[in-house]
Design a protein around this motif. Structure first.
Motif, PDB file in Angstrom:
ATOM      1  N   GLY A 263      10.337 -18.281 -27.511  1.00 47.39           N
ATOM      2  CA  GLY A 263      11.660 -18.834 -27.206  1.00 47.39           C
ATOM      3  C   GLY A 263      11.810 -20.257 -27.694  1.00 47.39           C
ATOM      4  N   GLU A 264      10.822 -21.083 -27.402  1.00 50.51           N
ATOM      5  CA  GLU A 264      10.858 -22.478 -27.836  1.00 50.51           C
ATOM      6  C   GLU A 264      10.804 -22.577 -29.368  1.00 50.51           C
ATOM      7  OE1 GLU A 264       8.000 -26.424 -27.659  1.00 50.51           O
ATOM      8  OE2 GLU A 264       7.836 -24.961 -26.033  1.00 50.51           O
TER       9      GLU A 264
ATOM     10  N   LEU B 191      11.792 -20.456 -31.682  1.00 45.64           N
ATOM     11  CA  LEU B 191      13.031 -20.032 -32.331  1.00 45.64           C
ATOM     12  C   LEU B 191      14.173 -21.024 -32.136  1.00 45.64           C
ATOM     13  CD1 LEU B 191      12.962 -16.182 -31.643  1.00 45.64           C
ATOM     14  CD2 LEU B 191      12.363 -17.393 -33.767  1.00 45.64           C
ATOM     15  N   GLN B 192      13.983 -21.978 -31.221  1.00 47.79           N
ATOM     16  CA  GLN B 192      15.000 -23.000 -30.983  1.00 47.79           C
ATOM     17  C   GLN B 192      14.613 -24.363 -31.568  1.00 47.79           C
ATOM     18  OE1 GLN B 192      16.997 -22.637 -26.935  1.00 47.79           O
ATOM     19  NE2 GLN B 192      15.131 -21.439 -26.604  1.00 47.79           N
ATOM     20  N   MET B 193      13.422 -24.444 -32.173  1.00 50.68           N
ATOM     21  CA  MET B 193      12.957 -25.703 -32.764  1.00 50.68           C
ATOM     22  C   MET B 193      13.815 -26.081 -33.963  1.00 50.68           C
ATOM     23  SD  MET B 193       8.857 -25.420 -33.150  1.00 50.68           S
ATOM     24  CE  MET B 193       7.769 -25.862 -31.811  1.00 50.68           C
ATOM     25  N   ASN B 194      13.783 -27.378 -34.291  1.00 50.23           N
ATOM     26  CA  ASN B 194      14.425 -27.764 -35.543  1.00 50.23           C
ATOM     27  C   ASN B 194      13.494 -27.331 -36.673  1.00 50.23           C
ATOM     28  OD1 ASN B 194      12.748 -30.017 -36.577  1.00 50.23           O
ATOM     29  ND2 ASN B 194      13.470 -31.114 -34.758  1.00 50.23           N
TER      30      ASN B 194
ATOM     31  N   LYS C  48      11.355 -22.050 -40.897  1.00 52.30           N
ATOM     32  CA  LYS C  48      11.955 -21.485 -39.691  1.00 52.30           C
ATOM     33  C   LYS C  48      13.009 -20.450 -40.079  1.00 52.30           C
ATOM     34  CE  LYS C  48      14.543 -22.468 -35.557  1.00 52.30           C
ATOM     35  NZ  LYS C  48      15.971 -22.540 -35.506  1.00 52.30           N
TER      36      LYS C  48
ATOM     37  N   SER D 149      16.372 -18.239 -39.936  1.00 47.56           N
ATOM     38  CA  SER D 149      17.739 -18.446 -39.436  1.00 47.56           C
ATOM     39  C   SER D 149      18.095 -17.235 -38.574  1.00 47.56           C
ATOM     40  CB  SER D 149      18.719 -18.574 -40.601  1.00 47.56           C
ATOM     41  OG  SER D 149      18.901 -17.325 -41.227  1.00 47.56           O
ATOM     42  N   LYS D 150      19.202 -17.345 -37.868  1.00 50.59           N
ATOM     43  CA  LYS D 150      19.608 -16.243 -36.979  1.00 50.59           C
ATOM     44  C   LYS D 150      19.977 -14.980 -37.737  1.00 50.59           C
ATOM     45  CE  LYS D 150      20.707 -19.043 -33.050  1.00 50.59           C
ATOM     46  NZ  LYS D 150      21.591 -19.319 -31.943  1.00 50.59           N
TER      47      LYS D 150
ATOM     48  N   THR E 141      13.759 -11.703 -26.298  1.00 50.55           N
ATOM     49  CA  THR E 141      13.997 -13.145 -26.338  1.00 50.55           C
ATOM     50  C   THR E 141      14.788 -13.516 -27.585  1.00 50.55           C
ATOM     51  OG1 THR E 141      11.982 -13.629 -25.083  1.00 50.55           O
ATOM     52  CG2 THR E 141      12.867 -15.417 -26.441  1.00 50.55           C
TER      53      THR E 141
ATOM     54  N   LEU F 241      18.728 -15.037 -28.080  1.00 51.39           N
ATOM     55  CA  LEU F 241      18.994 -16.313 -28.765  1.00 51.39           C
ATOM     56  C   LEU F 241      19.874 -16.132 -30.004  1.00 51.39           C
ATOM     57  CD1 LEU F 241      15.439 -17.891 -28.484  1.00 51.39           C
ATOM     58  CD2 LEU F 241      17.506 -18.571 -27.217  1.00 51.39           C
TER      59      LEU F 241
END
Length: 156
Positions: free
Chosen positions: A84-85, A87-90, A102, A104-105, A125, A129
């Motif tokens: 979770g963390e 996938l939300q990182m910069n 990283k 993208s969605k 998860t 997101l």
């Protein structure tokens, strides 16, 4: 029954009324569940996806498991408790920590683990997101290793 509720649930015989028990917690987030087709990836599908380099395969096992048992070639290790963390990182922090770009969605992700339990949690998860092109390899490392061992044995 309120008029708003009556509009949503007209008087129907009990056996044809919509079942709503337990759905209050996802009300408002239905788009994540209704527009996404969840599909388990098979061994052969995963092998072809990896060859085409069209996915990011994320192994959610603990690092020690990968060191001890091995990993699917091309997979990135992000333990389940970090998914979770992560996938939300910069993008810069993600790259520094996991040595990968990283996703993208809209990127295609496949999650794997030992036997499909943790990868399903990681999939849930990711979907929550907004990663709507995520899937999971339910067979996990156990199935992969079985197929790979038998292929190598047949190739000798």
């Amino acid at each position: 029954m309120s008029w708003a509720r009556a509009l949503r649930f007209p008087r129907l015989p009990l056996k044809v009324r919509p079942i709503t028990l337990g759905l209050k917690s996802i009300e408002g987030n239905c788009h994540n569940f209704c527009t996404t087709v969840f599909k388990d990836v098979t061994y052969l599908e995963l092998k072809n996806l990896l060859k085409s380099k069209s996915i990011m395969l994320i192994d959610v096992r603990e690092t020690w498991e990968i060191l001890e048992y091995g990993k699917i070639p091309g997979s990135v290790n992000i333990p389940l408790n970090e998914v979770g963390e992560a996938l939300q990182m910069n993008p810069k922090d993600f790259n520094e920590k996991y040595n990968e770009v990283k996703p993208s969605k809209s990127d295609s992700l496949v999650f794997s683990c030992l036997a499909g339990e943790r990868s399903k949690k990681a999939l849930d998860t990711a979907i929550s997101l907004g990663f709507n092109s995520a899937q999971h390899y339910a067979g996990g490392w156990k199935e992969w290793a079985t197929y790979e061992y038998s292929e190598k044995k047949q190739g000798n």
